[in-house]
Motif scaffolding. Structure first.
Motif, short mmCIF file in Angstrom:
data_model
loop_
_atom_site.label_atom_id
_atom_site.label_comp_id
_atom_site.label_asym_id
_atom_site.label_seq_id
_atom_site.Cartn_x
_atom_site.Cartn_y
_atom_site.Cartn_z
N LYS A 150 -51.73 16.77 -25.23
CA LYS A 150 -51.96 18.14 -25.72
C LYS A 150 -52.62 18.18 -27.11
O LYS A 150 -53.82 17.97 -27.24
N SER A 154 -54.09 23.91 -11.48
CA SER A 154 -52.73 23.53 -11.86
C SER A 154 -51.84 24.67 -11.42
O SER A 154 -52.13 25.84 -11.76
N VAL A 207 -45.18 14.78 -25.45
CA VAL A 207 -46.48 15.37 -25.05
C VAL A 207 -46.57 16.79 -25.58
O VAL A 207 -47.62 17.25 -26.04
N MET A 208 -45.47 17.53 -25.53
CA MET A 208 -45.48 18.92 -26.00
C MET A 208 -45.04 19.02 -27.47
O MET A 208 -45.59 19.81 -28.23
N ASN A 245 -39.95 22.62 -20.69
CA ASN A 245 -40.48 22.84 -19.33
C ASN A 245 -39.50 23.54 -18.41
O ASN A 245 -39.61 23.46 -17.19
N TYR A 279 -39.75 17.81 -17.69
CA TYR A 279 -40.94 17.51 -16.87
C TYR A 279 -41.77 16.48 -17.61
O TYR A 279 -42.00 16.62 -18.82
N HIS A 280 -42.19 15.46 -16.88
CA HIS A 280 -42.95 14.38 -17.53
C HIS A 280 -44.27 14.17 -16.79
O HIS A 280 -44.75 13.05 -16.65
N GLY A 281 -44.86 15.29 -16.28
CA GLY A 281 -46.08 15.15 -15.53
C GLY A 281 -45.79 14.82 -14.07
O GLY A 281 -44.64 14.64 -13.67
N GLU A 314 -41.21 28.29 -18.72
CA GLU A 314 -42.23 27.65 -19.56
C GLU A 314 -41.94 28.06 -21.00
O GLU A 314 -41.30 29.07 -21.27
N ASP A 327 -40.53 11.76 -24.65
CA ASP A 327 -41.76 12.38 -24.15
C ASP A 327 -42.11 13.51 -25.11
O ASP A 327 -41.54 14.60 -25.05
N GLY A 359 -50.99 13.69 -20.27
CA GLY A 359 -49.57 13.43 -20.51
C GLY A 359 -48.93 12.71 -19.34
O GLY A 359 -48.07 11.85 -19.51
N THR A 360 -49.40 13.07 -18.13
CA THR A 360 -48.87 12.39 -16.94
C THR A 360 -49.14 10.90 -16.99
O THR A 360 -48.26 10.07 -16.78
#
Ligand code: KE4
Length: 435
Positions: free
Chosen positions: A268, A24, A242-243, A212, A145-147, A408, A240, A118-119
């Protein structure tokens, strides 16, 4: 300087077989310079590299390790699950339990589909929104960012209302042309987009707290505005998370801010460190997914028993079933640790006379070397990245591992204690003076 002979040897070898030596891109330290260290093991809030150096970890595998690394109950649960088989591709009780935990925890999720990243979750959410509304266009925001979804790897078009251009090679312009990229935290461009494309916008997707591009928060009222305009215009609102899911509250940012999105993506933390993603929302929307509806989605390893064992154990340890969200002691502790770190770093920067903006929400934070507030990507891009690089390496030398990029977020876990916060602040005070 800490010598990292073994890490450097491994990085050289890795670059022979792995593109850029990593799996990554952000792990390659290209945003901060130098070679990445290679991890030997992790436990609690610490990681050790292959040269024996120890670090207090504020990356926590980019968010999942909210309970710290190698949590004993998670390790035991995964070992026990593995002994019963590592993958079935057959309905199994663990995926039902995971789905129930998610639905009972996240206010707006009535049904869920589990996947592996998450993507995948964000890709599916976009497809589902388009299938449900019959519309093609999507609004996203710069800095979110969404993957690595083709239709979301898009940068803003030349004009405020011109559709996006690919933000990666290999994404055809046709894939980007239905995506409008607008500035985060602004209302007028969103109003103008719906006025320009009436009845054509399927959804707005955003990170309710943007983690992100460092970290910036929604301005008061902005999330409410997005909820109202999407309802009025017949578009879906996709959070989103994910985080932020199970990070900012048991029910995520939507619970913390009291907003009811139509769809939510997760990842995650719900995997307890193993690969999991999820899409959830109102049953009338979710039931458009195969096998009930016409929107196809599938995955060989979706609902994988090891990932379910890790995720279920993590959510149980987070107390999502045993404590009401408002008085959940786990999240109260994370809030306390976040506040201590924020206060300590702010004071250290002030003492050193270094302009530092620290944005924080619960146990997520972002650091910007700038004297101006940061509310969107343009603000973030004005921060001093060279100063961040020097700060990152100074802290790494002091045994503190921050995210290797100014764009980040940082994270805290229940394994961090006052001692780590204090040692981190002391290290920062010393490093900031050298900037
Ligand atoms: P994954 O496909 O990496 O599991 O999830 C993509 C994703 C989707 N949505 C949000 C809000 C995310 O933060 C992510 C992934 N986050 C990055 C960290 N900035 C993962 C780290 C990496 O890319 O290596």
């Amino acid at each position: 300087m800490r010598s990292r002979v073994r890490s450097d040897e491994l990085f050289t070898a890795a670059q022979r077989w792995l593109v850029g030596g990593v799996n990554s891109p952000v792990r390659a330290f290209r945003a901060v310079g130098g070679n990445p260290f290679f991890v030997e093991r992790a436990a609690g809030c610490r990681v050790w590299d292959v040269d024996g150096h120890e670090y207090v970890d504020y990356v926590l595998t980019w968010g999942p390790a909210i309970l710290g690394h190698a949590h004993p109950r998670i390790v035991t649960a995964v070992q026990a699950a593995a002994a019963r088989g590592t993958s079935f591709g057959i309905p199994n009780p663990a995926e039902v339990r995971m789905a129930e935990l998610i639905c009972r925890s996240v206010p707006t999720i009535e049904k869920v589909r589990l996947c592996n990243s998450g993507t995948e979750a964000c890709m599916t959410a976009i497809r589902l929104a388009r299938g449900f509304t019959g519309r093609d266009k999507i609004i996203k925001f710069a800095g979110c960012y969404h993957g690595h979804v083709d239709s979301l790897l898009v940068k803003a078009g030349s004009g405020a209302l011109t559709f996006g251009h690919p933000d990666s090679a290999g994404v055809p312009a046709d894939f980007a042309k239905h995506t409008l990229v607008l500035p985060y935290n602004e209302t007028e461009p969103v109003r103008a987009a719906f006025a320009a494309y009436p009845g054509q916008i399927a959804a707005i997707i955003l990170e309710p707290v943007a983690g992100n591009a460092g970290l910036f928060l929604p301005r008061p009222g902005w999330l409410e505005f997005l909820r109202q305009i999407t309802e009025k215009e017949g578009a879906l609102l996709i959070f989103d998370e994910v985080m932020t899911g199970f990070r900012l509250a048991p029910g995520g940012a939507q619970q913390r801010f009291g907003i009811r999105p139509d769809l939510t993506t997760l990842g995650k933390i719900i995997g307890g460190g193993l690969p999991v993603g999820a899409i959830g929302g109102r049953a009338e929307i979710m039931d458009h997914l195969a096998p009930l509806g016409p929107v196809y989605q599938a995955g060989t390893l979706s609902g994988n028993p090891l990932a379910m064992a890790a995720g279920i154990t993590a959510l149980e340890e987070l107390g999502v079933e045993t404590h009401p969200p408002a008085t959940n002691p786990v999240y109260q502790r994370l809030e306390q640790l976040g506040a201590q770190l924020e206060e300590g770093l702010r004071q250290a920067a002030q003492m050193a006379g270094v302009p530092l903006v620290l944005n924080r929400c619960g146990s997520m934070f972002g650091l910007y070397f700038t004297s101006q507030p940061v509310w969107n990507l343009d603000d973030a891009l004005r921060s001093d990245r060279e100063r961040f690089r020097r700060f990152f390496h100074g802290m790494l030398e002091a045994g503190i591992y921050l995210a290797p990029s100014p764009f980040e977020a940082g994270f805290l876990s229940t394994a961090h204690t006052d001692a780590e916060i204090e040692s981190t602040v002391r290290a920062a005070a010393a490093v900031l003076k050298t900037l």
